[in-house]
Design an enzyme around this catalytic site. Sequence first.
Site, PDB file in Angstrom:
ATOM      1  N   GLY A   2       0.777  -1.240   0.000  1.00 22.15           N
ATOM      2  CA  GLY A   2       0.000   0.000   0.000  1.00 22.15           C
ATOM      3  C   GLY A   2       0.803   1.283   0.000  1.00 22.15           C
ATOM      4  O   GLY A   2       0.316   2.311   0.471  1.00 22.15           O
TER       5      GLY A   2
ATOM      6  N   ASN B 156       1.453   3.028  -2.623  1.00 21.98           N
ATOM      7  CA  ASN B 156       0.730   3.964  -3.505  1.00 21.98           C
ATOM      8  C   ASN B 156      -0.516   4.521  -2.814  1.00 21.98           C
ATOM      9  O   ASN B 156      -0.840   5.692  -2.985  1.00 21.98           O
ATOM     10  CB  ASN B 156       0.367   3.288  -4.831  1.00 21.98           C
ATOM     11  CG  ASN B 156       1.540   3.280  -5.782  1.00 21.98           C
ATOM     12  OD1 ASN B 156       1.878   4.302  -6.377  1.00 21.98           O
ATOM     13  ND2 ASN B 156       2.198   2.136  -5.899  1.00 21.98           N
TER      14      ASN B 156
ATOM     15  N   ASN C  84      -5.595   2.872 -12.933  1.00 19.49           N
ATOM     16  CA  ASN C  84      -4.631   1.891 -12.435  1.00 19.49           C
ATOM     17  C   ASN C  84      -3.227   2.479 -12.519  1.00 19.49           C
ATOM     18  O   ASN C  84      -2.928   3.203 -13.465  1.00 19.49           O
ATOM     19  CB  ASN C  84      -4.713   0.625 -13.304  1.00 19.49           C
ATOM     20  CG  ASN C  84      -3.720  -0.443 -12.880  1.00 19.49           C
ATOM     21  OD1 ASN C  84      -3.615  -0.775 -11.703  1.00 19.49           O
ATOM     22  ND2 ASN C  84      -2.975  -0.983 -13.845  1.00 19.49           N
TER      23      ASN C  84
ATOM     24  N   HIS D 266       0.588   1.367 -13.104  1.00 18.43           N
ATOM     25  CA  HIS D 266       1.383   0.215 -13.562  1.00 18.43           C
ATOM     26  C   HIS D 266       2.862   0.620 -13.563  1.00 18.43           C
ATOM     27  O   HIS D 266       3.203   1.704 -14.046  1.00 18.43           O
ATOM     28  CB  HIS D 266       0.944  -0.221 -14.963  1.00 18.43           C
ATOM     29  CG  HIS D 266       1.685  -1.423 -15.441  1.00 18.43           C
ATOM     30  ND1 HIS D 266       1.409  -2.701 -14.971  1.00 18.43           N
ATOM     31  CD2 HIS D 266       2.737  -1.548 -16.279  1.00 18.43           C
ATOM     32  CE1 HIS D 266       2.252  -3.554 -15.523  1.00 18.43           C
ATOM     33  NE2 HIS D 266       3.071  -2.881 -16.324  1.00 18.43           N
TER      34      HIS D 266
ATOM     35  N   ASP E 204      -3.983  -3.720 -18.999  1.00 14.99           N
ATOM     36  CA  ASP E 204      -3.094  -2.558 -19.185  1.00 14.99           C
ATOM     37  C   ASP E 204      -3.240  -1.919 -20.567  1.00 14.99           C
ATOM     38  O   ASP E 204      -2.261  -1.392 -21.121  1.00 14.99           O
ATOM     39  CB  ASP E 204      -1.614  -2.956 -18.948  1.00 14.99           C
ATOM     40  CG  ASP E 204      -1.384  -3.561 -17.573  1.00 14.99           C
ATOM     41  OD1 ASP E 204      -2.056  -3.138 -16.625  1.00 14.99           O
ATOM     42  OD2 ASP E 204      -0.535  -4.470 -17.461  1.00 14.99           O
TER      43      ASP E 204
ATOM     44  N   GLN F 122      10.297   7.856  -7.717  1.00  9.00           N
ATOM     45  CA  GLN F 122      10.431   8.927  -8.718  1.00  9.00           C
ATOM     46  C   GLN F 122       9.243   9.029  -9.662  1.00  9.00           C
ATOM     47  O   GLN F 122       9.042  10.064 -10.282  1.00  9.00           O
ATOM     48  CB  GLN F 122      11.712   8.726  -9.535  1.00  9.00           C
ATOM     49  CG  GLN F 122      12.962   8.862  -8.693  1.00  9.00           C
ATOM     50  CD  GLN F 122      14.244   8.771  -9.518  1.00  9.00           C
ATOM     51  OE1 GLN F 122      14.218   8.726 -10.744  1.00  9.00           O
ATOM     52  NE2 GLN F 122      15.372   8.734  -8.837  1.00  9.00           N
TER      53      GLN F 122
HETATM   54  C1  GAR Z   1       3.230  -1.054  -7.372  1.00  8.41           C
HETATM   55  O1  GAR Z   1       4.539  -1.028  -7.883  1.00  8.41           O
HETATM   56  C2  GAR Z   1       2.225  -0.999  -8.498  1.00  8.41           C
HETATM   57  O2  GAR Z   1       2.640  -0.204  -9.575  1.00  8.41           O
HETATM   58  C3  GAR Z   1       2.193  -2.455  -8.906  1.00  8.41           C
HETATM   59  O3  GAR Z   1       2.187  -3.157  -7.680  1.00  8.41           O
HETATM   60  C4  GAR Z   1       2.926  -2.393  -6.716  1.00  8.41           C
HETATM   61  C5  GAR Z   1       2.082  -2.244  -5.466  1.00  8.41           C
HETATM   62  O4  GAR Z   1       2.827  -1.644  -4.438  1.00  8.41           O
HETATM   63  N1  GAR Z   1       1.039  -2.754  -9.701  1.00  8.41           N
HETATM   64  C6  GAR Z   1       1.061  -3.632 -10.703  1.00  8.41           C
HETATM   65  O5  GAR Z   1       2.032  -4.275 -11.017  1.00  8.41           O
HETATM   66  C7  GAR Z   1      -0.269  -3.758 -11.446  1.00  8.41           C
HETATM   67  N2  GAR Z   1      -0.076  -4.451 -12.689  1.00  8.41           N
HETATM   68  P1  GAR Z   1       2.118  -0.925  -3.223  1.00  8.41           P
HETATM   69  O6  GAR Z   1       1.135  -1.921  -2.616  1.00  8.41           O
HETATM   70  O7  GAR Z   1       3.253  -0.611  -2.282  1.00  8.41           O
HETATM   71  O8  GAR Z   1       1.437   0.310  -3.738  1.00  8.41           O
END
Ligand code: GAR
Length: 219
Positions: A12, A14, A108, A110, A151, A179
Site C-alpha cells: 500500500g 501507492n 490503475n 502500472h 493494461d 520517482q
Molecule cells: C506497485 O509497484 C504498483 O505499480 C504495482 O504493484 C505495486 C504495489 O505496491 N502494480 C502492478 O504491477 C499492477 N499491474 P504498493 O502496494 O506498495 O502500492
Amino acid sequence: MLKLVVLVSGGGTNLQAVIDGIESGKIRNARIAEVISNNSNAYALERARNHGIDCRCISPKDYETREAFNQAFLETINQIAPDLIVLAGFLVVIPPDMIKRYRNRIINIHPSLIPSFCGTGYYGLKVHEAALARGVKVVGATVHFVDEGTDTGPIILQKAVAVEKGDTPEILQRRVMEQAEWQILPQAIDLIAAGRVSVKNGIVEVSEKKIHDIDYTIT
Ligand code: GAR
C-alpha cells in the site's frame, strides 16, 4: 468533491501516496470513502486504519464461483457509489460488468512505461525483472484508465526513470515508485478531481482549465 474508493492487495505505498497527497493538499477536491482489499493481511489496510479511513476485505476465496464474487464485488462498489475507483497495486481482475458500469472511472498505476512490460503476467517485481533482463536503459510508470484488456486503457500520465549500473529488480522497483508512481498517481487524481481530464476516441486529453464537472468521462 471526488469520492474515491482505493483497491489494494499488498503493502500500500501507492495508497499512502494518495493519503499523503490529500492530507498535504497536493490532491485537491477528493476524499477516500473506503479502501478495499482482497487480502485481509495486506499492510495497506493498516495504513487506511491509521488514517481513520473505512476499509474492508472482499476475496474471491470466500465465494464458490468467480461469478458470485464478481457480483458481490460490484454490489459493494455500487453501495459506496464512488466517482473514481483507484487500483493501487490491486491484483484481482476487475469484473467486466464493473468496467462497463464505471467506464473511464477506474484508474490503475502500472510500474512500466506502457506498452512496454505490461499485460498478463507483468505485475510487481516481475516487471522490473523483465526490464533488467531486456537491458532497457529507461523504465518508468503509467497511470491509465482501465478497459477490458490488461493494461490497455487510455493513458493519463507517464513518467520515465533511468536504469542505473548495479540495479537489482528491488532497487529499480523502489526508484520507480519514488520517482514515478508516488508522483503521478496523486497528480492524476488531482487532475481528474479538477475536471481537467477527458477521453476522446481512446486518447486522454489534459486541459489547462476545468472542462467537466462530475461527468469528466464524456467520450
Ligand atoms: C506497485 O509497484 C504498483 O505499480 C504495482 O504493484 C505495486 C504495489 O505496491 N502494480 C502492478 O504491477 C499492477 N499491474 P504498493 O502496494 O506498495 O502500492
